[in-house]
Design an enzyme around this catalytic site. Structure first.
Site, PDB file in Angstrom:
ATOM      1  N   ASP A 212      38.858  33.819  53.755  1.00  0.00           N
ATOM      2  CA  ASP A 212      39.332  35.062  53.171  1.00  0.00           C
ATOM      3  C   ASP A 212      38.231  35.953  52.619  1.00  0.00           C
ATOM      4  O   ASP A 212      38.515  36.884  51.868  1.00  0.00           O
ATOM      5  CB  ASP A 212      40.334  34.761  52.053  1.00  0.00           C
ATOM      6  CG  ASP A 212      39.732  33.890  50.964  1.00  0.00           C
ATOM      7  OD1 ASP A 212      38.633  33.344  51.167  1.00  0.00           O
ATOM      8  OD2 ASP A 212      40.374  33.754  49.897  1.00  0.00           O
ATOM      9  N   GLU A 213      36.978  35.710  52.985  1.00  0.00           N
ATOM     10  CA  GLU A 213      35.924  36.563  52.458  1.00  0.00           C
ATOM     11  C   GLU A 213      34.722  36.625  53.383  1.00  0.00           C
ATOM     12  O   GLU A 213      34.445  35.697  54.137  1.00  0.00           O
ATOM     13  CB  GLU A 213      35.494  36.108  51.060  1.00  0.00           C
ATOM     14  CG  GLU A 213      35.033  34.679  50.980  1.00  0.00           C
ATOM     15  CD  GLU A 213      34.655  34.270  49.565  1.00  0.00           C
ATOM     16  OE1 GLU A 213      34.188  35.139  48.791  1.00  0.00           O
ATOM     17  OE2 GLU A 213      34.822  33.082  49.232  1.00  0.00           O
TER      18      GLU A 213
END
Length: 365
Positions: free
Chosen positions: A109-110
């Site tokens: 998610d990053e």
């Protein structure tokens, strides 16, 4: 190009796992959603992600599912669906790679973006809009002049916003904050720094790297001082994301207090990790073991192998050796085994990045 500056943008998807679940189950939108383990709130697993609606009840990642259920009995509890999350992550990263940036993926998610330009806020807005339009997911973007400051800025940008932190406002923002606010400093390290009279980010920045190194190690001491000064990387690695490690862990319905069984469980976990390592086709440089004592004290230990290998027998022997370093007088609720690949071992001459976590010893309540 006059005025062009090297920027680092940290793109962090909001409530990622919960958001993916709410996308494929529209009826869950606006409801408290908790994702983790097998989805059974009575099990002894922990929360992986909680939606913002669930966070209003004090639920957060890493919390025992049973406690989450007590705080919000009406929450929707769902099992983790890793293949679905991986597919959603790949869609987002594909969107990011369409921009004229260097993309370094650091997790589902990053990602960090490296960009040379004059208006990073404009780029951040374009990124947020493109991710939203193509994947229907929301993301926050932290802007900085290096990785640490960009990642710290994201905390102010969430959810779904943009924030900038650079050398110009680093100390104005964090100078009076406790050292534990910094990514890369856990509770145990914070306590050790406090024993040196170092309580704030400014005090850490002004500390002698040598003096801190005498207490926390000749390599990690200077690294922690560099965190206080807001230092980080400015060059991103644009290669495809490669996992840094493989790990397996099990939470037990009943506490274990028989050390013979503990060793048997660690052996079994080692076998599973070795199979994952074989699938990766990469050598392991370091093996770690995680023990969570009842009620919820987590300790990790690890050791560097004599030479990188993927030999299951060597990995199992190393895990059992590390297991011998733990105290045996408390019941255990969780065991885990982790294999760190040689390519990203912290045993070399480079400092760990802020996306890496210390593996020698950390205790969390």
């Amino acid at each position: 190009m006059t005025g062009v500056t090297r920027w680092v943008l940290h793109v962090d998807l909001d409530q990622f796992l919960a958001a993916v679940e709410q996308l494929r189950r529209p009826e869950l939108r606006g409801r408290p959603v908790v994702v983790g383990g097998n989805g059974d709130p009575s099990s002894r697993t922990v929360v992986a992600t909680a939606s913002y609606e669930a966070r209003e009840f004090g639920i957060h990642s890493g919390m025992p599912m049973r406690l989450a259920a007590r705080r919000c009995p009406d929450a929707v509890f769902l099992p983790a669906d890793n293949p679905t999350y991986e597919a959603a992550s790949e869609e987002v990263m594909a969107v990011l790679r369409e921009f004229d940036v260097v993309v370094e993926v650091i997790g589902w998610d990053e990602a960090f973006l490296q960009w040379d330009g004059t208006d990073p806020e404009a780029l951040a807005d374009e990124v947020r809009a493109a991710v939203r339009a193509r994947t229907h997911l929301s993301c926050a973007v932290g802007i900085g002049d290096n990785t640490l400051r960009a990642k710290m800025a994201t905390g102010f940008a969430k959810p779904g916003g943009v924030h900038r932190i650079t050398a110009h406002n680093w100390f104005a923002t964090f100078g009076d904050s406790p050292t534990g606010v910094l990514h890369g400093i856990g509770t145990k390290t914070e306590r050790k720094l406090a024993e040196l009279g170092i309580h704030t980010v400014t005090q850490l920045a002004e500390a002698s790297p040598t003096a801190v190194g005498e207490r926390l190690g000749p390599r990690m001491g200077p690294y922690y001082v560099s965190l206080g000064r807001g230092m980080g990387r400015t060059e991103m690695e644009g290669a495809a994301y490669v996992p840094r490690s493989r790990s397996r862990e099990t939470t037990y319905d009943q506490d274990i207090d028989d050390w013979t069984r503990v060793l048997a469980e660690i052996s079994a976990l080692s076998v599973r990790v070795s199979a994952d390592v074989a699938d990766e086709g990469r050598d392991v440089a370091r093996v770690g073991v995680k023990v969570r004592y009842a009620p919820f004290l987590t300790t990790t230990r690890s050791r560097t192998l004599d030479s990188p290998t993927r030999d299951p027998a060597v990995l199992e022997a190393a895990a059992l050796e590390v297991a011998g370093w733990f105290r045996r007088d408390r019941p255990i609720r969780l065991l885990g085994v982790k294999a760190e690949f040689a390519e990203v071992s912290v045993g070399g001459g480079t400092l760990p990045t802020i996306s890496e976590r210390g593996t020698r010893s950390e205790e969390t309540p």
